[in-house]
Design a protein around this motif. Structure first.
Motif, PDB file in Angstrom:
ATOM      1  N   ASP A   3     -42.700 -61.306  15.885  1.00 54.19           N
ATOM      2  CA  ASP A   3     -42.219 -62.082  17.026  1.00 54.19           C
ATOM      3  C   ASP A   3     -40.987 -61.389  17.587  1.00 54.19           C
ATOM      4  O   ASP A   3     -39.973 -61.284  16.928  1.00 54.19           O
ATOM      5  N   THR A   4     -41.093 -60.879  18.802  1.00 58.37           N
ATOM      6  CA  THR A   4     -39.979 -60.157  19.413  1.00 58.37           C
ATOM      7  C   THR A   4     -39.279 -60.997  20.478  1.00 58.37           C
ATOM      8  O   THR A   4     -38.538 -60.471  21.287  1.00 58.37           O
ATOM      9  N   THR A   5     -39.532 -62.283  20.481  1.00 58.16           N
ATOM     10  CA  THR A   5     -38.915 -63.176  21.450  1.00 58.16           C
ATOM     11  C   THR A   5     -37.440 -63.366  21.121  1.00 58.16           C
ATOM     12  O   THR A   5     -37.086 -63.691  19.994  1.00 58.16           O
ATOM     13  N   ALA A   6     -36.588 -63.142  22.114  1.00 62.85           N
ATOM     14  CA  ALA A   6     -35.154 -63.378  21.916  1.00 62.85           C
ATOM     15  C   ALA A   6     -34.929 -64.870  21.731  1.00 62.85           C
ATOM     16  O   ALA A   6     -35.589 -65.695  22.338  1.00 62.85           O
ATOM     17  N   ARG A   7     -33.991 -65.201  20.876  1.00 59.68           N
ATOM     18  CA  ARG A   7     -33.705 -66.596  20.571  1.00 59.68           C
ATOM     19  C   ARG A   7     -32.319 -66.979  21.074  1.00 59.68           C
ATOM     20  O   ARG A   7     -31.486 -66.133  21.329  1.00 59.68           O
ATOM     21  N   VAL A   8     -32.096 -68.298  21.136  1.00 61.13           N
ATOM     22  CA  VAL A   8     -30.782 -68.835  21.490  1.00 61.13           C
ATOM     23  C   VAL A   8     -30.187 -69.471  20.239  1.00 61.13           C
ATOM     24  O   VAL A   8     -30.820 -70.309  19.598  1.00 61.13           O
ATOM     25  N   HIS A   9     -28.974 -69.050  19.896  1.00 61.11           N
ATOM     26  CA  HIS A   9     -28.251 -69.584  18.746  1.00 61.11           C
ATOM     27  C   HIS A   9     -27.046 -70.336  19.281  1.00 61.11           C
ATOM     28  O   HIS A   9     -26.299 -69.796  20.102  1.00 61.11           O
ATOM     29  N   LEU A  40     -30.196 -63.027  13.402  1.00 63.62           N
ATOM     30  CA  LEU A  40     -29.501 -62.706  14.653  1.00 63.62           C
ATOM     31  C   LEU A  40     -29.694 -61.232  14.985  1.00 63.62           C
ATOM     32  O   LEU A  40     -29.473 -60.370  14.130  1.00 63.62           O
ATOM     33  N   ALA A  41     -30.109 -60.939  16.216  1.00 59.92           N
ATOM     34  CA  ALA A  41     -30.426 -59.558  16.573  1.00 59.92           C
ATOM     35  C   ALA A  41     -30.071 -59.261  18.030  1.00 59.92           C
ATOM     36  O   ALA A  41     -29.918 -60.181  18.847  1.00 59.92           O
ATOM     37  N   ALA A  42     -29.985 -57.984  18.327  1.00 62.80           N
ATOM     38  CA  ALA A  42     -29.746 -57.546  19.703  1.00 62.80           C
ATOM     39  C   ALA A  42     -30.793 -58.179  20.617  1.00 62.80           C
ATOM     40  O   ALA A  42     -31.966 -58.263  20.259  1.00 62.80           O
ATOM     41  N   GLY A  43     -30.343 -58.637  21.768  1.00 63.43           N
ATOM     42  CA  GLY A  43     -31.229 -59.289  22.728  1.00 63.43           C
ATOM     43  C   GLY A  43     -31.211 -60.801  22.639  1.00 63.43           C
ATOM     44  O   GLY A  43     -31.602 -61.480  23.582  1.00 63.43           O
ATOM     45  N   ASP A  44     -30.758 -61.339  21.506  1.00 65.96           N
ATOM     46  CA  ASP A  44     -30.633 -62.793  21.372  1.00 65.96           C
ATOM     47  C   ASP A  44     -29.488 -63.290  22.247  1.00 65.96           C
ATOM     48  O   ASP A  44     -28.614 -62.522  22.659  1.00 65.96           O
ATOM     49  N   THR A  45     -29.486 -64.588  22.489  1.00 63.47           N
ATOM     50  CA  THR A  45     -28.395 -65.235  23.214  1.00 63.47           C
ATOM     51  C   THR A  45     -27.633 -66.119  22.245  1.00 63.47           C
ATOM     52  O   THR A  45     -28.230 -66.789  21.411  1.00 63.47           O
ATOM     53  N   ILE A  46     -26.312 -66.100  22.366  1.00 63.49           N
ATOM     54  CA  ILE A  46     -25.472 -67.068  21.663  1.00 63.49           C
ATOM     55  C   ILE A  46     -24.891 -67.986  22.717  1.00 63.49           C
ATOM     56  O   ILE A  46     -24.326 -67.521  23.712  1.00 63.49           O
ATOM     57  N   ARG A  47     -25.043 -69.274  22.505  1.00 57.93           N
ATOM     58  CA  ARG A  47     -24.413 -70.265  23.361  1.00 57.93           C
ATOM     59  C   ARG A  47     -23.211 -70.802  22.587  1.00 57.93           C
ATOM     60  O   ARG A  47     -23.349 -71.587  21.661  1.00 57.93           O
ATOM     61  N   ASP A  54     -18.752 -80.496  26.162  1.00 59.17           N
ATOM     62  CA  ASP A  54     -19.973 -79.974  26.777  1.00 59.17           C
ATOM     63  C   ASP A  54     -19.749 -78.570  27.321  1.00 59.17           C
ATOM     64  O   ASP A  54     -20.634 -78.001  27.952  1.00 59.17           O
ATOM     65  N   GLU A  55     -18.572 -78.018  27.086  1.00 60.11           N
ATOM     66  CA  GLU A  55     -18.219 -76.711  27.631  1.00 60.11           C
ATOM     67  C   GLU A  55     -18.905 -75.605  26.833  1.00 60.11           C
ATOM     68  O   GLU A  55     -18.737 -75.496  25.616  1.00 60.11           O
ATOM     69  N   THR A  56     -19.700 -74.783  27.532  1.00 58.20           N
ATOM     70  CA  THR A  56     -20.444 -73.707  26.874  1.00 58.20           C
ATOM     71  C   THR A  56     -20.267 -72.389  27.621  1.00 58.20           C
ATOM     72  O   THR A  56     -19.894 -72.366  28.798  1.00 58.20           O
ATOM     73  N   CYS A  57     -20.573 -71.315  26.916  1.00 60.61           N
ATOM     74  CA  CYS A  57     -20.560 -69.976  27.487  1.00 60.61           C
ATOM     75  C   CYS A  57     -21.665 -69.187  26.798  1.00 60.61           C
ATOM     76  O   CYS A  57     -21.687 -69.096  25.565  1.00 60.61           O
ATOM     77  N   ASP A  58     -22.601 -68.657  27.574  1.00 63.28           N
ATOM     78  CA  ASP A  58     -23.701 -67.887  27.007  1.00 63.28           C
ATOM     79  C   ASP A  58     -23.367 -66.401  27.016  1.00 63.28           C
ATOM     80  O   ASP A  58     -22.857 -65.868  28.015  1.00 63.28           O
ATOM     81  N   VAL A  59     -23.677 -65.749  25.905  1.00 62.78           N
ATOM     82  CA  VAL A  59     -23.494 -64.307  25.795  1.00 62.78           C
ATOM     83  C   VAL A  59     -24.766 -63.689  25.236  1.00 62.78           C
ATOM     84  O   VAL A  59     -25.542 -64.349  24.543  1.00 62.78           O
ATOM     85  N   MET A  60     -24.967 -62.425  25.545  1.00 55.81           N
ATOM     86  CA  MET A  60     -26.084 -61.677  24.981  1.00 55.81           C
ATOM     87  C   MET A  60     -25.571 -60.873  23.798  1.00 55.81           C
ATOM     88  O   MET A  60     -24.479 -60.292  23.858  1.00 55.81           O
ATOM     89  N   GLN A 114     -21.842 -59.656  25.096  1.00 52.81           N
ATOM     90  CA  GLN A 114     -21.595 -59.409  26.521  1.00 52.81           C
ATOM     91  C   GLN A 114     -21.941 -60.687  27.268  1.00 52.81           C
ATOM     92  O   GLN A 114     -22.972 -61.312  26.987  1.00 52.81           O
ATOM     93  N   ILE A 115     -21.087 -61.064  28.200  1.00 60.16           N
ATOM     94  CA  ILE A 115     -21.337 -62.272  28.997  1.00 60.16           C
ATOM     95  C   ILE A 115     -22.715 -62.154  29.656  1.00 60.16           C
ATOM     96  O   ILE A 115     -23.045 -61.115  30.212  1.00 60.16           O
ATOM     97  N   SER A 116     -23.503 -63.223  29.559  1.00 58.81           N
ATOM     98  CA  SER A 116     -24.825 -63.238  30.178  1.00 58.81           C
ATOM     99  C   SER A 116     -24.698 -63.420  31.679  1.00 58.81           C
ATOM    100  O   SER A 116     -23.792 -64.111  32.152  1.00 58.81           O
ATOM    101  N   ALA A 117     -25.609 -62.813  32.401  1.00 52.99           N
ATOM    102  CA  ALA A 117     -25.634 -62.989  33.854  1.00 52.99           C
ATOM    103  C   ALA A 117     -25.979 -64.436  34.158  1.00 52.99           C
ATOM    104  O   ALA A 117     -26.808 -65.037  33.497  1.00 52.99           O
ATOM    105  N   ALA A 118     -25.307 -64.975  35.176  1.00 52.30           N
ATOM    106  CA  ALA A 118     -25.522 -66.388  35.525  1.00 52.30           C
ATOM    107  C   ALA A 118     -26.884 -66.603  36.127  1.00 52.30           C
ATOM    108  O   ALA A 118     -27.494 -65.743  36.666  1.00 52.30           O
TER     109      ALA A 118
END
Length: 118
Positions: A3-9, A40-47, A54-60, A114-118
């Motif tokens: 499974d190569t699907t990027a995940r959100v953590h 956790l791997a490259a390409g995943d997203t961390i929220r 409720d304040e969040t920031c997504d990064v890759m 790295q900050i994710s693109a909005a």
């Protein structure tokens, strides 16, 4: 088949570090090598979330590197990438105030972000 699907953590972050991540000046997140972070791997997203808000920031995730301890991590990654507002010694004290020796003994992770693109 893999499974190569990027995940959100979803991870909590203290306000002072959240602000540095959101500004793009903190490019290395430090964590203990808990089992739940093993995949956790490259390409995943961390929220990142400020706990209790409720304040969040997504990064890759660009890269995950394991280190034996926090000192090795700071030396290998460069303290300014972990927290550009504190000295190496201050950071080591701050990190160890969050993670006691028995947690550090699990191993440490440097997560390049790295900050994710909005």
């Amino acid at each position: 088949m893999t499974d190569t699907t990027a995940r959100v953590h979803e991870l909590n972050l203290y306000r002072q570090y959240f602000d540095l991540v959101a500004a793009g000046t903190k490019t290395i997140e430090v964590r203990v090598k808990y089992p739940r972070l093993a995949g956790l791997a490259a390409g995943d997203t961390i929220r990142f979330r400020i706990k209790g808000t409720d304040e969040t920031c997504d990064v890759m995730v660009k890269r995950v590197t394991e280190y034996h301890d926090f000192e090795s991590l700071l030396d290998g990654e460069g303290a300014a990438n972990v927290n550009p507002t504190a000295t190496r010694e201050q950071q080591l004290a701050n990190i160890r105030a969050i993670y006691p020796p028995e947690k550090e003994a699990l191993g440490t992770l440097a997560i390049e972000i790295q900050i994710s693109a909005a």
